[in-house]
Design an enzyme around this catalytic site. Structure first.
Site, PDB file in Angstrom:
ATOM      1  N   ASN A 215       5.612  -2.210 -69.550  1.00 21.44           N
ATOM      2  CA  ASN A 215       6.838  -3.019 -69.520  1.00 21.44           C
ATOM      3  C   ASN A 215       6.487  -4.428 -69.983  1.00 21.44           C
ATOM      4  OD1 ASN A 215       6.101  -4.663 -67.078  1.00 21.44           O
ATOM      5  ND2 ASN A 215       5.961  -2.601 -66.233  1.00 21.44           N
ATOM      6  N   ASP A 287       6.943   3.155 -62.706  1.00 22.82           N
ATOM      7  CA  ASP A 287       7.346   4.122 -61.675  1.00 22.82           C
ATOM      8  C   ASP A 287       6.719   5.493 -61.921  1.00 22.82           C
ATOM      9  OD1 ASP A 287       9.072   2.399 -60.207  1.00 22.82           O
ATOM     10  OD2 ASP A 287      10.447   2.471 -61.918  1.00 22.82           O
ATOM     11  N   LYS A 297      -8.110   9.109 -78.721  1.00 25.35           N
ATOM     12  CA  LYS A 297      -6.824   8.868 -79.377  1.00 25.35           C
ATOM     13  C   LYS A 297      -6.359  10.162 -80.031  1.00 25.35           C
ATOM     14  CE  LYS A 297      -4.431   6.391 -82.960  1.00 25.35           C
ATOM     15  NZ  LYS A 297      -4.512   5.706 -84.222  1.00 25.35           N
ATOM     16  N   ASP A 314       4.300   4.376 -54.522  1.00 26.02           N
ATOM     17  CA  ASP A 314       5.048   3.132 -54.290  1.00 26.02           C
ATOM     18  C   ASP A 314       4.164   2.234 -53.421  1.00 26.02           C
ATOM     19  OD1 ASP A 314       6.765   1.107 -53.221  1.00 26.02           O
ATOM     20  OD2 ASP A 314       8.446   2.294 -53.975  1.00 26.02           O
ATOM     21  N   LYS A 346      16.575  -1.760 -51.803  1.00 27.78           N
ATOM     22  CA  LYS A 346      15.102  -1.634 -51.924  1.00 27.78           C
ATOM     23  C   LYS A 346      14.396  -2.249 -50.720  1.00 27.78           C
ATOM     24  CE  LYS A 346      15.324  -1.524 -56.906  1.00 27.78           C
ATOM     25  NZ  LYS A 346      15.030  -2.117 -58.205  1.00 27.78           N
ATOM     26  N   LYS A 350      12.143   0.146 -48.544  1.00 25.94           N
ATOM     27  CA  LYS A 350      10.689  -0.102 -48.525  1.00 25.94           C
ATOM     28  C   LYS A 350      10.238  -0.809 -47.246  1.00 25.94           C
ATOM     29  CE  LYS A 350      10.665  -0.194 -53.567  1.00 25.94           C
ATOM     30  NZ  LYS A 350       9.682  -0.114 -54.638  1.00 25.94           N
TER      31      LYS A 350
HETATM   32  N1  CTP Z   1       6.851  -1.521 -56.517  1.00 24.54           N
HETATM   33  C1  CTP Z   1       5.682  -1.000 -55.993  1.00 24.54           C
HETATM   34  N2  CTP Z   1       5.202   0.194 -56.420  1.00 24.54           N
HETATM   35  C2  CTP Z   1       5.882   0.903 -57.345  1.00 24.54           C
HETATM   36  C3  CTP Z   1       7.091   0.405 -57.875  1.00 24.54           C
HETATM   37  C4  CTP Z   1       7.535  -0.806 -57.440  1.00 24.54           C
HETATM   38  O1  CTP Z   1       5.059  -1.645 -55.142  1.00 24.54           O
HETATM   39  N3  CTP Z   1       5.396   2.051 -57.754  1.00 24.54           N
HETATM   40  C5  CTP Z   1       7.340  -2.810 -56.023  1.00 24.54           C
HETATM   41  C6  CTP Z   1       7.510  -3.866 -57.100  1.00 24.54           C
HETATM   42  O2  CTP Z   1       6.332  -4.610 -57.267  1.00 24.54           O
HETATM   43  C7  CTP Z   1       8.635  -4.720 -56.549  1.00 24.54           C
HETATM   44  C8  CTP Z   1       9.460  -3.739 -55.737  1.00 24.54           C
HETATM   45  O3  CTP Z   1       8.621  -2.623 -55.492  1.00 24.54           O
HETATM   46  O4  CTP Z   1       8.161  -5.714 -55.672  1.00 24.54           O
HETATM   47  C9  CTP Z   1      10.707  -3.291 -56.421  1.00 24.54           C
HETATM   48  O5  CTP Z   1      10.351  -2.702 -57.660  1.00 24.54           O
HETATM   49  P1  CTP Z   1      11.437  -1.972 -58.545  1.00 24.54           P
HETATM   50  O6  CTP Z   1      10.772  -1.393 -59.748  1.00 24.54           O
HETATM   51  O7  CTP Z   1      12.579  -2.895 -58.748  1.00 24.54           O
HETATM   52  O8  CTP Z   1      11.902  -0.862 -57.527  1.00 24.54           O
HETATM   53  P2  CTP Z   1      11.825   0.678 -57.570  1.00 24.54           P
HETATM   54  O9  CTP Z   1      11.652   1.132 -56.165  1.00 24.54           O
HETATM   55  O10 CTP Z   1      10.798   1.130 -58.535  1.00 24.54           O
HETATM   56  O11 CTP Z   1      13.293   1.053 -58.036  1.00 24.54           O
HETATM   57  P3  CTP Z   1      13.935   1.220 -59.517  1.00 24.54           P
HETATM   58  O12 CTP Z   1      12.803   1.219 -60.507  1.00 24.54           O
HETATM   59  O13 CTP Z   1      14.648   2.512 -59.408  1.00 24.54           O
HETATM   60  O14 CTP Z   1      14.873   0.065 -59.696  1.00 24.54           O
END
Ligand code: CTP
Length: 405
Positions: A215, A287, A297, A314, A346, A350
């Site tokens: 990203n 994610d 490669k 997560d 979230k 979380k």
């Molecule tokens: N985060 C994390 N581990 C992951 C994904 C996200 O610790 N595998 C943390 C990010 O660092 C951020 C928070 O969770 O502080 C929210 O991340 P976000 O990507 O917005 O949330 P998701 O739960 O992944 O939801 P979505 O992608 O569906 O919006």
């Protein structure tokens, strides 16, 4: 409006070649609206002229000649000492360091320091042997026991004397960030004794040796939080993934751990977490990751038509399960459209103490920008909106707010 607008900053230059870099600091401060005055010692004038400095300040530069001339209604050192909100001494020589340590005042600059009460930021610059001298180290440690005095450590590198070692003055951009921090926080060291753990940047989930799921995160927000916390006296650990080299150009005083993918970030954060008082997770963690990873490669015609993906752990949710009552855990949610509702969801899912919702679909915000608006949300659903400001300012507002949770 930047943190620097209208702020009264007095720059004291002493005799070192790094004085040329301080010209850039003065120029940046003035361009950002700060009211800058400068005092040059006689040593400083051997390297840069009062005319150079005055032109950059848009104000006359002061030297010892002005000190002894009765042209001011009140003594100049008193006027300047009372005027300054922050004094920056850069470059700081071993000689001026020693004078400040012992309260000696034999020129305009050292008299201004004694006649003032504002915070003082010191940026030493000298040859490695000079810096490592027991007397210099003793003075440096002793002076910084006084909470007025803040230090920007000299960096390692090639020195003007051709020696490679510690002694180079911190870069201008680093000094400006530290100055902005001290002005924002009024020089307070309210995070001394706290350990702040921050994650920053994006993760890269490699499919083969060159292709990955990632990203556009640049790490600017997380690095700003790490620096702001360090400037306020915290012990800081930064675990960062893919970032711009500019974002992590100067992390002096911060324990920085570089990782590539979510698994490595997970591993390092779990290891550091038990010792952390506050953990702020700004990292844009992927994610999902490719179900299969190739160590070479793949040629174009060997690429699969579809890429099976599997979820990554997560990290925040896992940290929340291990959280002790004294610890604070803060997440970030980069959102489009309504930023608050999904961020609140979230935070609850979380089990966080707080979350920062920030938009990525408005101008000058989100990935890579220097500014961000945000809404801070706590576990009771209380919200605090912050208008668009620099990421460093936002970092300070967040630290102020977390301190009250
Ligand atoms: N985060 C994390 N581990 C992951 C994904 C996200 O610790 N595998 C943390 C990010 O660092 C951020 C928070 O969770 O502080 C929210 O991340 P976000 O990507 O917005 O949330 P998701 O739960 O992944 O939801 P979505 O992608 O569906 O919006």
């Amino acid at each position: 409006m930047s943190t620097l607008t209208g702020k009264r900053v007095l720059i004291g230059l002493t005799g070192g070649i790094a004085a040329y870099k301080v010209c850039e600091v003065i120029s940046t401060l003035a361009k950002n609206g700060a009211d800058v005055r400068a005092v040059l010692t006689s040593g400083a004038q051997a390297f840069v002229t009062p005319l150079t400095v005055a032109t950059l300040c848009r104000h006359p530069a002061y030297t010892d000649e002005n000190f002894w001339q009765p042209i001011h209604s009140r003594p100049l050192h008193i006027e300047l000492g009372e005027w300054a909100e922050l004094i920056v001494i850069a470059p700081l020589t071993a000689n001026t360091l020693a004078k400040l340590t012992y309260g000696l005042a034999d020129n305009l600059l050292t008299n201004v320091v004694l006649a003032s009460t504002c915070p003082v930021l010191l940026a030493p610059a000298m040859n490695t042997d000079m810096w490592e001298q027991a007397s210099v180290q003793r003075n440096w440690q002793q002076l910084r026991q006084d909470e007025r005095f803040h230090g920007v450590f000299p960096e390692a590198g090639r020195l003007a004397c051709d020696r490679v070692g510690v002694g180079r003055m911190a870069e201008a951009s680093n000094l400006v960030t530290h100055i902005a921090s001290l002005l924002h926080a009024g020089g307070k060291q309210d995070l001394v004794g706290r350990h702040v753990l921050v994650s920053a940047g994006g993760t890269r989930e490699y499919f083969d040796r060159v292709r990955f799921i990632g990203n556009p995160s640049t790490g600017k927000m997380g690095v700003s939080i790490a620096k702001a916390a360090a400037h306020r006296g915290a012990k800081v650990t930064l675990v960062y993934g893919s970032v711009t080299s500019e974002a992590v150009a100067d992390l002096t005083g911060i324990r920085a751990i570089s990782v590539t993918n979510a698994e490595e970030m997970h591993e390092h954060l779990l290891e550091c977490f038990p010792d952390a008082d506050w953990t702020v997770m700004t990292a844009a963690v992927a994610d999902v990751k490719p179900a299969q990873k190739y160590g070479r490669k793949l040629p174009k015609d060997a690429l699969p038509e579809a890429l099976p993906l599997v979820p990554v752990v997560d990290i925040l949710s896992e940290l929340a399960q291990r959280k002790q009552p004294h610890q604070r855990l803060v997440g970030f949610a980069a959102q489009t459209g309504d930023i608050v509702t999904p961020a609140l969801e979230k935070l609850r899912r979380k089990k966080l103490d707080a979350i920062v919702a920030n938009p990525i679909d408005v101008p000058n915000a989100g990935f890579g920008s220097d500014t961000n608006p945000a809404v801070f949300i706590d576990a009771d659903g209380n919200q605090s909106a912050v208008d668009s400001c620099t990421k460093l300012q936002l970092a300070h507002y967040l630290l102020d707010w977390v301190g009250k949770l």
